[in-house]
Design a protein around this motif. Sequence first.
Motif, PDB file in Angstrom:
ATOM      1  N   TYR A  11      -7.286 -10.904  12.979  1.00 43.26           N
ATOM      2  CA  TYR A  11      -6.780 -10.590  11.644  1.00 43.26           C
ATOM      3  C   TYR A  11      -7.768 -10.953  10.539  1.00 43.26           C
ATOM      4  O   TYR A  11      -7.573 -10.594   9.388  1.00 43.26           O
ATOM      5  CB  TYR A  11      -5.448 -11.315  11.406  1.00 43.26           C
ATOM      6  CG  TYR A  11      -4.430 -10.980  12.453  1.00 43.26           C
ATOM      7  CD1 TYR A  11      -3.808  -9.736  12.471  1.00 43.26           C
ATOM      8  CD2 TYR A  11      -4.119 -11.877  13.460  1.00 43.26           C
ATOM      9  CE1 TYR A  11      -2.883  -9.406  13.452  1.00 43.26           C
ATOM     10  CE2 TYR A  11      -3.198 -11.563  14.442  1.00 43.26           C
ATOM     11  CZ  TYR A  11      -2.581 -10.319  14.429  1.00 43.26           C
ATOM     12  OH  TYR A  11      -1.682  -9.993  15.404  1.00 43.26           O
ATOM     13  N   LYS A  14      -9.094  -8.268   8.125  1.00 42.58           N
ATOM     14  CA  LYS A  14      -8.061  -7.719   7.229  1.00 42.58           C
ATOM     15  C   LYS A  14      -8.080  -8.400   5.869  1.00 42.58           C
ATOM     16  O   LYS A  14      -7.720  -7.804   4.867  1.00 42.58           O
ATOM     17  CB  LYS A  14      -6.682  -7.866   7.865  1.00 42.58           C
ATOM     18  CG  LYS A  14      -6.510  -7.043   9.095  1.00 42.58           C
ATOM     19  CD  LYS A  14      -5.381  -6.090   8.893  1.00 42.58           C
ATOM     20  CE  LYS A  14      -5.195  -5.243  10.122  1.00 42.58           C
ATOM     21  NZ  LYS A  14      -5.458  -3.864   9.892  1.00 42.58           N
ATOM     22  N   GLU A  17     -10.210  -6.386   3.401  1.00 39.33           N
ATOM     23  CA  GLU A  17      -9.943  -4.966   3.164  1.00 39.33           C
ATOM     24  C   GLU A  17      -9.651  -4.654   1.701  1.00 39.33           C
ATOM     25  O   GLU A  17      -9.929  -3.560   1.236  1.00 39.33           O
ATOM     26  CB  GLU A  17      -8.786  -4.483   4.043  1.00 39.33           C
ATOM     27  CG  GLU A  17      -9.176  -4.340   5.487  1.00 39.33           C
ATOM     28  CD  GLU A  17      -8.028  -3.869   6.361  1.00 39.33           C
ATOM     29  OE1 GLU A  17      -6.882  -3.719   5.860  1.00 39.33           O
ATOM     30  OE2 GLU A  17      -8.273  -3.653   7.556  1.00 39.33           O
TER      31      GLU A  17
END
Length: 67
Positions: A11, A14, A17
């Motif tokens: 993760y 992420k 992002e």
Amino acid sequence: MNQAVDWQSPYFPKIFETYDRADFAQEFLRRSPSYRRGYRTARAAPAPLRAARLTALARRWGLVFRL
């Protein structure tokens, strides 16, 4: 208390992002020993010199603070 993020976690990518250029720049400076040393030195300056030293630090690193 901030917890360290495990960079090996699936993760972890992420998190970045939604980052824009300013976010990445802030992360770079936050981790830069040279910037951190310069900031610490500028903040420790006597009050009459502090603003000038912080301005010089900002100029050196190409920082612009919008009012």
